[in-house]
Motif scaffolding. Structure first.
Motif, PDB file in Angstrom:
ATOM      1  N   ILE A 245      -1.530  -3.126   3.728  1.00 35.75           N
ATOM      2  CA  ILE A 245       0.363  -4.097   4.536  1.00 35.75           C
ATOM      3  C   ILE A 245       1.092  -3.476   3.549  1.00 35.75           C
ATOM      4  O   ILE A 245       0.717  -2.742   2.153  1.00 35.75           O
ATOM      5  CB  ILE A 245       0.057  -5.585   4.269  1.00 35.75           C
ATOM      6  CG1 ILE A 245      -0.155  -5.891   2.899  1.00 35.75           C
ATOM      7  CG2 ILE A 245      -1.028  -6.089   4.961  1.00 35.75           C
ATOM      8  CD1 ILE A 245      -0.367  -7.200   2.618  1.00 35.75           C
ATOM      9  N   ASP A 246       2.024  -3.065   3.732  1.00 34.09           N
ATOM     10  CA  ASP A 246       3.258  -2.819   3.301  1.00 34.09           C
ATOM     11  C   ASP A 246       4.711  -3.667   3.792  1.00 34.09           C
ATOM     12  O   ASP A 246       4.486  -3.437   5.178  1.00 34.09           O
ATOM     13  CB  ASP A 246       3.820  -1.649   3.206  1.00 34.09           C
ATOM     14  CG  ASP A 246       4.538  -0.612   1.615  1.00 34.09           C
ATOM     15  OD1 ASP A 246       3.982  -0.899   0.932  1.00 34.09           O
ATOM     16  OD2 ASP A 246       5.773  -0.799   2.166  1.00 34.09           O
TER      17      ASP A 246
ATOM     18  N   SER B  16      -8.165  -2.670   4.601  1.00 32.53           N
ATOM     19  CA  SER B  16      -7.052  -2.939   5.428  1.00 32.53           C
ATOM     20  C   SER B  16      -6.190  -2.694   4.261  1.00 32.53           C
ATOM     21  O   SER B  16      -5.539  -2.955   2.912  1.00 32.53           O
ATOM     22  CB  SER B  16      -6.859  -3.564   6.818  1.00 32.53           C
ATOM     23  OG  SER B  16      -6.345  -4.859   6.260  1.00 32.53           O
TER      24      SER B  16
ATOM     25  N   PHE C 217      -3.073  -0.206   9.005  1.00 33.16           N
ATOM     26  CA  PHE C 217      -2.748  -0.485   8.228  1.00 33.16           C
ATOM     27  C   PHE C 217      -0.857  -1.599   9.137  1.00 33.16           C
ATOM     28  O   PHE C 217      -0.992  -1.517  10.684  1.00 33.16           O
ATOM     29  CB  PHE C 217      -1.188   0.555   7.985  1.00 33.16           C
ATOM     30  CG  PHE C 217      -2.218   1.208   7.346  1.00 33.16           C
ATOM     31  CD1 PHE C 217      -2.354   1.372   5.628  1.00 33.16           C
ATOM     32  CD2 PHE C 217      -2.766   2.137   7.420  1.00 33.16           C
ATOM     33  CE1 PHE C 217      -2.823   2.535   5.030  1.00 33.16           C
ATOM     34  CE2 PHE C 217      -3.893   3.444   6.551  1.00 33.16           C
ATOM     35  CZ  PHE C 217      -3.900   3.517   5.293  1.00 33.16           C
ATOM     36  N   GLN C 218      -0.505  -2.563   8.170  1.00 31.60           N
ATOM     37  CA  GLN C 218       0.212  -3.554   9.003  1.00 31.60           C
ATOM     38  C   GLN C 218       1.285  -3.375   8.643  1.00 31.60           C
ATOM     39  O   GLN C 218       1.554  -3.462   6.736  1.00 31.60           O
ATOM     40  CB  GLN C 218      -0.205  -4.991   9.261  1.00 31.60           C
ATOM     41  CG  GLN C 218      -1.713  -4.944   9.820  1.00 31.60           C
ATOM     42  CD  GLN C 218      -0.942  -4.298  11.551  1.00 31.60           C
ATOM     43  OE1 GLN C 218       0.181  -4.509  12.016  1.00 31.60           O
ATOM     44  NE2 GLN C 218      -1.910  -3.481  12.194  1.00 31.60           N
ATOM     45  N   VAL C 219       2.278  -3.826   8.790  1.00 38.40           N
ATOM     46  CA  VAL C 219       4.187  -4.077   8.632  1.00 38.40           C
ATOM     47  C   VAL C 219       4.008  -5.808   8.169  1.00 38.40           C
ATOM     48  O   VAL C 219       3.580  -6.330   9.065  1.00 38.40           O
ATOM     49  CB  VAL C 219       5.188  -4.072   8.939  1.00 38.40           C
ATOM     50  CG1 VAL C 219       6.049  -4.438   7.934  1.00 38.40           C
ATOM     51  CG2 VAL C 219       5.262  -2.734   9.777  1.00 38.40           C
TER      52      VAL C 219
ATOM     53  N   GLY D 140       0.271   4.974   1.481  1.00 39.44           N
ATOM     54  CA  GLY D 140      -1.112   4.783   1.828  1.00 39.44           C
ATOM     55  C   GLY D 140      -2.967   5.128   1.660  1.00 39.44           C
ATOM     56  O   GLY D 140      -3.728   5.409   1.332  1.00 39.44           O
TER      57      GLY D 140
ATOM     58  N   VAL E 194       4.536   2.620   6.597  1.00 41.90           N
ATOM     59  CA  VAL E 194       3.502   2.418   7.471  1.00 41.90           C
ATOM     60  C   VAL E 194       2.893   3.313   8.431  1.00 41.90           C
ATOM     61  O   VAL E 194       1.807   3.430   9.248  1.00 41.90           O
ATOM     62  CB  VAL E 194       3.882   0.293   8.175  1.00 41.90           C
ATOM     63  CG1 VAL E 194       2.333   0.410   8.800  1.00 41.90           C
ATOM     64  CG2 VAL E 194       2.935  -0.941   6.974  1.00 41.90           C
ATOM     65  N   GLU E 195       4.094   3.430   9.447  1.00 36.28           N
ATOM     66  CA  GLU E 195       3.973   4.549  10.350  1.00 36.28           C
ATOM     67  C   GLU E 195       3.084   6.020   9.989  1.00 36.28           C
ATOM     68  O   GLU E 195       2.380   6.375  10.326  1.00 36.28           O
ATOM     69  CB  GLU E 195       5.588   4.636  11.064  1.00 36.28           C
ATOM     70  CG  GLU E 195       6.004   3.465  11.469  1.00 36.28           C
ATOM     71  CD  GLU E 195       7.335   3.890  12.287  1.00 36.28           C
ATOM     72  OE1 GLU E 195       8.270   4.727  11.357  1.00 36.28           O
ATOM     73  OE2 GLU E 195       8.186   2.772  12.250  1.00 36.28           O
TER      74      GLU E 195
ATOM     75  N   ARG F  68      -0.288   5.374   9.025  1.00 32.62           N
ATOM     76  CA  ARG F  68      -1.075   5.319  10.624  1.00 32.62           C
ATOM     77  C   ARG F  68      -1.563   7.081  11.111  1.00 32.62           C
ATOM     78  O   ARG F  68      -2.378   7.301  11.558  1.00 32.62           O
ATOM     79  CB  ARG F  68      -0.443   4.738  11.358  1.00 32.62           C
ATOM     80  CG  ARG F  68      -0.941   2.957  10.770  1.00 32.62           C
ATOM     81  CD  ARG F  68       0.213   2.241  12.124  1.00 32.62           C
ATOM     82  NE  ARG F  68       0.032   0.840  11.985  1.00 32.62           N
ATOM     83  CZ  ARG F  68       0.931   0.281  11.882  1.00 32.62           C
ATOM     84  NH1 ARG F  68       2.170   0.405  12.618  1.00 32.62           N
ATOM     85  NH2 ARG F  68       0.753  -0.879  12.581  1.00 32.62           N
TER      86      ARG F  68
ATOM     87  N   CYS G 231       0.836  -0.919   0.443  1.00 31.58           N
ATOM     88  CA  CYS G 231       0.312  -0.045  -0.320  1.00 31.58           C
ATOM     89  C   CYS G 231       1.090   1.161   0.101  1.00 31.58           C
ATOM     90  O   CYS G 231       0.273   2.513  -0.114  1.00 31.58           O
ATOM     91  CB  CYS G 231      -1.001   0.208   1.076  1.00 31.58           C
ATOM     92  SG  CYS G 231      -0.159   0.326   3.237  1.00 31.58           S
TER      93      CYS G 231
ATOM     94  N   PRO H 285       8.672   0.270   7.151  1.00 30.18           N
ATOM     95  CA  PRO H 285       7.731   0.055   8.421  1.00 30.18           C
ATOM     96  C   PRO H 285       7.202   2.452   8.300  1.00 30.18           C
ATOM     97  O   PRO H 285       6.661   2.293   9.092  1.00 30.18           O
ATOM     98  CB  PRO H 285       8.526   0.145   9.842  1.00 30.18           C
ATOM     99  CG  PRO H 285       9.218  -1.400   8.800  1.00 30.18           C
ATOM    100  CD  PRO H 285       9.999  -1.004   7.312  1.00 30.18           C
TER     101      PRO H 285
END
Length: 199
Positions: A70-71, A68, A89-91, A54, A77-78, A81, A51, A74
């Motif tokens: 994912i990438d 949702s 969002f998740q790693v 995002g 993702v941070e 968020r 993503c 990090p």
């Protein structure tokens, strides 16, 4: 192309990438229309794999999708968020998705497969098929060209895939291709998008 190499390359330029390409307003209107129309067919869960900043995930969330992101990176993702706090969002690597078998109804893979070595595409498409329920929807965006030909992407090495070749790989992974789009915009590499449904 290893996950570690891709992660490192994008992490080093995550802020720059987000500033230049991290807004939905920066995306082609035809792509926005295609992604939105694709998602409107899906009533269940969607993940946006790879993503990045995002923006596509939030774009569909704002339009009512249960989505949702994912990438691998990090830093992306941070940032996502912070920018889109109402979206999850998740790693995660798309090589091994943290999703149960047949648990999703849609996967958006918008230019997230471009850094895979050509020989890795069957494995990753099989992993996407694993997490999709029967009749689940997939939308893939990629650079259309000679299969396996590499080029110097702005961040790190990427690869072209011909539409016919991607369609064949999708068929082998259990998908039926339902729609294909190609486009050549001035000053840009050839674009392709394929919609497919898992058998």
């Amino acid at each position: 192309m290893t996950d570690a190499r891709v992660r490192q390359a994008y992490a080093a330029r995550a802020s720059e990438y987000t500033a230049i390409l991290g807004s939905i307003d920066d995306m082609h209107v035809l792509d926005r229309n295609r992604v939105e129309l694709w998602a409107q067919q899906i009533s269940g869960r969607i993940i946006d794999v790879g993503c990045g900043p995002g923006h596509w995930t939030d774009f569909l969330h704002q339009r009512g999708a249960n989505i949702s992101g994912i990438d691998l990176v990090p830093e992306f993702v941070e940032s996502a968020r912070r920018r889109f706090p109402d979206v999850s969002f998740q790693v995660n690597s798309l090589r091994a998705l943290h999703q149960a078998d047949e648990s999703l109804d849609g996967v958006l893979a918008w230019y997230s497969l471009i850094h895979l070595n050509p020989g890795e595409l069957p494995q990753v498409l099989a992993e996407i098929a694993r997490v999709l329920s029967p009749q689940g929807h997939l939308l893939v965006g990629f650079f259309d060209g000679v299969p396996g030909e590499r080029f110097d992407h702005a961040i790190t090495t990427a690869y072209y895939v011909a539409v016919d070749h991607m369609s064949s790989l999708l068929n082998d992974a259990g998908f039926d291709v339902t729609d294909v789009e190609t486009r050549q915009d001035p000053g840009s590499r050839p674009h392709a998008a394929i919609c497919a449904i898992l058998r």
